[in-house]
Write a protein that holds these residues in place. Structure first.
Motif, short mmCIF file in Angstrom:
data_model
loop_
_atom_site.label_atom_id
_atom_site.label_comp_id
_atom_site.label_asym_id
_atom_site.label_seq_id
_atom_site.Cartn_x
_atom_site.Cartn_y
_atom_site.Cartn_z
N LYS A 2 -2.64 -11.95 1.44
CA LYS A 2 -2.79 -11.04 0.49
C LYS A 2 -3.84 -9.71 0.66
CE LYS A 2 -3.96 -14.79 -2.86
NZ LYS A 2 -4.92 -15.71 -3.25
N ALA A 3 -3.52 -8.81 0.20
CA ALA A 3 -3.96 -7.51 0.40
C ALA A 3 -5.02 -7.08 -0.65
CB ALA A 3 -2.90 -6.32 0.42
N ILE A 4 -4.65 -7.53 -1.88
CA ILE A 4 -5.72 -7.33 -3.12
C ILE A 4 -5.53 -8.63 -3.78
CG2 ILE A 4 -6.20 -5.98 -5.02
CD1 ILE A 4 -4.94 -3.92 -3.74
N ASP A 5 -6.82 -9.22 -4.33
CA ASP A 5 -7.00 -10.15 -4.97
C ASP A 5 -8.03 -9.62 -6.14
OD1 ASP A 5 -6.79 -12.83 -6.05
OD2 ASP A 5 -7.72 -13.80 -4.30
N VAL A 84 -11.23 -8.44 -4.71
CA VAL A 84 -11.31 -8.27 -3.20
C VAL A 84 -10.06 -7.76 -2.54
CG1 VAL A 84 -11.60 -10.01 -1.10
CG2 VAL A 84 -12.21 -10.73 -3.51
N THR A 85 -10.62 -7.00 -1.71
CA THR A 85 -9.43 -5.98 -0.93
C THR A 85 -9.54 -6.41 0.70
OG1 THR A 85 -10.85 -4.22 -0.68
CG2 THR A 85 -9.10 -4.26 -2.53
N HIS A 86 -8.26 -7.03 1.17
CA HIS A 86 -8.23 -7.03 2.69
C HIS A 86 -7.57 -5.92 3.06
CE1 HIS A 86 -9.21 -11.25 1.73
NE2 HIS A 86 -8.42 -10.95 0.57
N GLY A 87 -8.38 -5.42 4.09
CA GLY A 87 -7.51 -3.86 4.84
C GLY A 87 -8.36 -2.73 4.21
N LYS A 88 -8.46 -1.63 5.02
CA LYS A 88 -8.68 -0.37 4.47
C LYS A 88 -7.75 0.21 3.28
CE LYS A 88 -10.16 3.83 6.66
NZ LYS A 88 -10.06 4.86 5.91
N LYS A 164 -5.43 7.31 6.97
CA LYS A 164 -5.28 6.03 7.43
C LYS A 164 -5.59 4.93 6.69
CE LYS A 164 -7.10 7.37 10.75
NZ LYS A 164 -7.99 7.25 12.03
N ALA A 165 -4.91 4.14 6.08
CA ALA A 165 -5.22 3.10 5.51
C ALA A 165 -4.19 1.94 5.46
CB ALA A 165 -5.43 3.55 3.85
N GLU A 166 -4.44 0.71 5.00
CA GLU A 166 -3.43 -0.40 4.90
C GLU A 166 -2.93 -0.54 3.41
OE1 GLU A 166 -5.69 -2.84 7.12
OE2 GLU A 166 -5.72 -1.01 8.15
N ILE A 167 -3.79 -0.02 2.76
CA ILE A 167 -3.40 -0.03 1.17
C ILE A 167 -3.40 1.30 0.77
CG2 ILE A 167 -4.08 -1.20 -1.01
CD1 ILE A 167 -5.55 -3.31 0.66
N TYR A 168 -2.54 1.92 -0.18
CA TYR A 168 -2.39 3.06 -0.76
C TYR A 168 -2.29 2.88 -2.30
CZ TYR A 168 -1.44 5.32 3.74
OH TYR A 168 -1.67 5.63 5.13
N MET B 1 -13.83 -2.97 -0.39
CA MET B 1 -14.09 -1.72 -0.83
C MET B 1 -14.85 -0.82 -0.12
SD MET B 1 -14.92 -1.42 -4.84
CE MET B 1 -14.00 -3.21 -5.12
N LYS B 2 -15.66 -1.45 0.67
CA LYS B 2 -16.35 -0.57 1.69
C LYS B 2 -15.59 -0.11 2.85
CE LYS B 2 -20.26 -0.62 -0.18
NZ LYS B 2 -20.32 -1.92 -1.10
N ASN B 3 -15.34 1.24 3.30
CA ASN B 3 -14.73 1.69 4.22
C ASN B 3 -15.75 2.28 5.31
OD1 ASN B 3 -12.17 1.54 3.50
ND2 ASN B 3 -12.27 3.33 2.10
#
Lengths: 409, 254
Positions: A2-5, A84-88, A164-168, B1-3
């Protein structure tokens, strides 16, 4: 993975009956609390997005799409529920955030890049890339205010893809830019996909949603209406949700005023009104009234006519115009060798279109009834409108039923 | 959410842009940064030294230093007040800790102060006055001033979200405080029994101590310093408290 929950998020905005913005007003009203209304922009929305997935969020104006995106980005706090987000996650929603018209392209790249979380070193290293991608080599030190909107968008997009991100998260990014540039954007998206990046895409433009998104969420007034495969969700959005169209937020309704009607005065003044066109309705492939149609689908124009006295042998015609007033298609009963013997009282005539060949755009329709000799009974010039959604990646106004044939060499 | 990223660069970039934009389009550009306190100085000097004939030793330097320190306070807090509002376009679109914009505003005005101090330095050297070692303490004085401005800015910026007339109130307050601080007149002009009240305003101490260390080569008294530093810390803590408590809804209230 999962990237976003997103779990049961609710977000409301307080709408005070009387807004008090100043201390003076607070004192004048004695600091008493007023009854407040809470407008729920998002009501119990849950979904998950997998890593590497392209996820679309669709809905009409005011459906909560942008609020949802802002919640995902962390700009708005939620009232209840959990994200909940996983990754930048890329922190931006729109292109060119922080752009300043008085600054040069160079300064704006540094400003925008920093806002997007790039360090000066990273921008330095990629500066030439950014300028080259935006095709603005000659304008590096020009002030942004001298740029055309297309140039600004190109610049903004070129910086944005360096974040730079994993989720746009992207809000209506493709609404602008010319075709060649859009093509470039699509290539970038393909590249993102290859790299396994996750993209959340909010748009009115169903064409690009269809093109890129694996799955979609359809929001209506903050509620989840549909969640699943893009095709299914879009079908539901376009065909099953007529109620939303009547609630003043449908894009076509707004556009009506934007299409100036060039009225042919001669024809109108001489209308005899022996017969009157009382109603024109557009029906979709499920035979239900609609104002948005998917290109290539069947549709029907239903014309209701009322006569004062019996008229014989009338001709009913219909012409379709695009929003530049170009006549796309027109025909009438006479040209198709149809004879209407006579009309007395009310009559409903259906113009059935097997496949609507318009590819995309807002279409204005003229409907008329006249005698064989050309004497007009009633003439509604470009009075009716509908919109066609492109469900392909083709471009242009019309779509030929066609395919490529490539013989093995 | 925190970068987890370094927001220092963002603070600096925003501050630099603000500074660049400030005199954008004016012929003299950033020279205004230097010209403004000089013109202000000229007017006040004319009025109080030529017309009214105050008899204060080193009045030029005395006045110039006072004006520069006061201007930092007044511009710093004013720009802090608008910090959230002026950056609403990015606050609504991008996530980052909101405190960044208040830092940026305080740094932006700090650039102006540094340039002004260069002018002061030039004047000081031209005047041929002896340079005291205690002048280095000016840096400490300015550091405290910076945190005072930051603390007030933090308070004002979030109060402004709720009360849009706080800017009017603050303007009146600044105007009054200008005359209640020993900027144009020396503290000695105030009857001794009232001086205590003047010192309740931390700006009185900050201006007074700057002159004491730079112009007179003296060290300020301990209890006064404790009060100024103490009140600055209290205001800073209050600012941080208010800001963390109320800034998270900034995006929707702007």
């Amino acid at each position: 993975m999962k990237a976003i929950d997103v779990k049961n998020i609710t977000k409301g905005f307080v709408i005070p009956h009387e807004r008090r913005d100043t201390l003076r007003e607070w004192i004048a009203t004695g600091f008493k609390s007023h009854p407040k209304d809470v407008f729920k922009a998002l009501d119990d929305v849950s979904f998950t997005v997998d890593k590497g997935e392209f996820f679309g969020i669709i809905g009409r104006n005011g459906s909560g799409k942008s609020t949802l995106l802002k919640v995902l980005a962390g700009i708005y706090p939620v009232d209840s529920g959990k994200v909940v987000t996983h990754g930048k996650i890329s922190p931006f929603l729109e292109l060119g955030v922080g752009f300043n018209a008085e600054l040069s392209a160079r300064d704006n790249i540094y400003l925008n890049g920093t806002v997007l979380g790039l360090s000066k070193k990273e921008i330095d290293a990629q500066f030439d890339d950014i300028i080259a991608f935006a095709e603005l080599e000659k304008f590096v030190d020009q002030k942004l205010k001298n740029f055309s909107s297309g140039m600004q968008v190109r610049l903004a997009f070129s910086v944005a893809i360096k974040a730079k991100a994993e989720i746009y998260l992207m809000d209506e990014v493709l609404a602008v830019g010319d075709m060649a540039f859009q093509q470039k954007c699509f290539e970038v998206f393909r590249e993102f996909k290859k790299q396994g990046k996750t993209l959340i895409f909010v748009s009115h433009d169903l064409t690009s949603v269809r093109r890129f998104c694996d799955r979609c969420l359809y929001l209506k007034q903050g509620h989840e209406m549909a969640l699943g495969k893009t095709e299914e969700v879009l079908d539901k959005y376009v065909y099953e949700d007529r109620q939303g169209l009547n609630e003043a937020s449908a894009p076509v309704h707004q556009n009506k005023n934007e299409i100036p009607t060039k009225t042919d005065n001669v024809k109108i003044q001489s209308v005899t009104k022996q017969a009157e066109i009382t109603q024109v309705r557009f029906l979709d492939k499920t035979d239900t009234e609609n104002d948005t149609f998917i290109s290539g689908d069947a549709m029907t124009v239903e014309i209701s006519i009322q006569t004062r006295k019996k008229i014989s042998d009338p001709v009913i015609g219909i012409v379709f115009f695009d929003n530049n007033h170009v006549e796309c298609f027109g025909t009438n009963t006479e040209l198709r060798n149809e004879t209407i013997r006579c009309i007395e009282g009310n009559k409903v005539v259906r113009f059935e279109i097997e496949a609507n060949m318009i590819l995309q755009g807002d279409i204005a329709v003229t409907v008329a009834i006249h005698s064989r000799t050309g004497e007009p009974y009633d003439w509604h010039d470009k009075k009716y409108h509908f919109r066609v959604m492109n469900n392909t990646s083709d471009v242009g106004l019309v779509r030929f039923p066609s395919h490529w044939q490539i013989n093995p060499s | 959410m925190k970068n987890s990223q370094n927001y220092f660069e963002l603070v600096m970039r925003l501050a630099l842009t603000d500074f660049k934009m400030r005199y954008q389009g004016s012929v003299l550009g950033f020279v205004w940064t230097l010209l403004k306190p000089l013109l202000q100085f000229l007017v006040l000097y004319m009025v109080f030294s030529v017309f009214i004939r105050l008899n204060v030793p080193n009045y030029q330097l005395y006045l110039l230093l006072g004006i520069m320190i006061w201007n930092y306070f007044s511009e710093g807090t004013n720009s802090g007040l608008y910090a959230l509002l002026n950056k609403s376009n990015i606050i609504k679109k991008v996530y980052f800790p909101r405190i960044v914009v208040v830092f940026a505003s305080s740094v932006h005005t700090l650039i102006t102060l540094s340039l002004n101090l260069l002018i002061f330095l030039a004047f000081f050297l031209l005047s041929g006055k002896p340079i005291h070692l205690t002048a280095l303490l000016l840096l400490v004085d300015l550091a405290v001033l910076y945190f005072l401005v930051l603390g007030i800015s933090l308070c004002l910026s979030v109060i402004f979200l709720k009360f849009r007339d706080i800017n009017q109130i603050w303007e009146v307050f600044l105007n009054a405080a200008f005359y209640l601080s020993p900027i144009i007149y020396p503290l000695e002009f105030i009857p001794a029994k009232y001086r205590f009240f003047l010192f309740l305003n931390p700006m009185t101490g900050l201006i007074q101590y700057a002159r004491l260390t730079v112009l007179e080569g003296k060290i300020p008294n301990f209890s006064g310093v404790i009060y100024v530093v103490g009140s600055t810390i209290v205001i800073l803590i209050l600012g941080l408290f208010l800001f963390t408590r109320f800034s998270h809804k900034a995006a929707e209230e702007l």
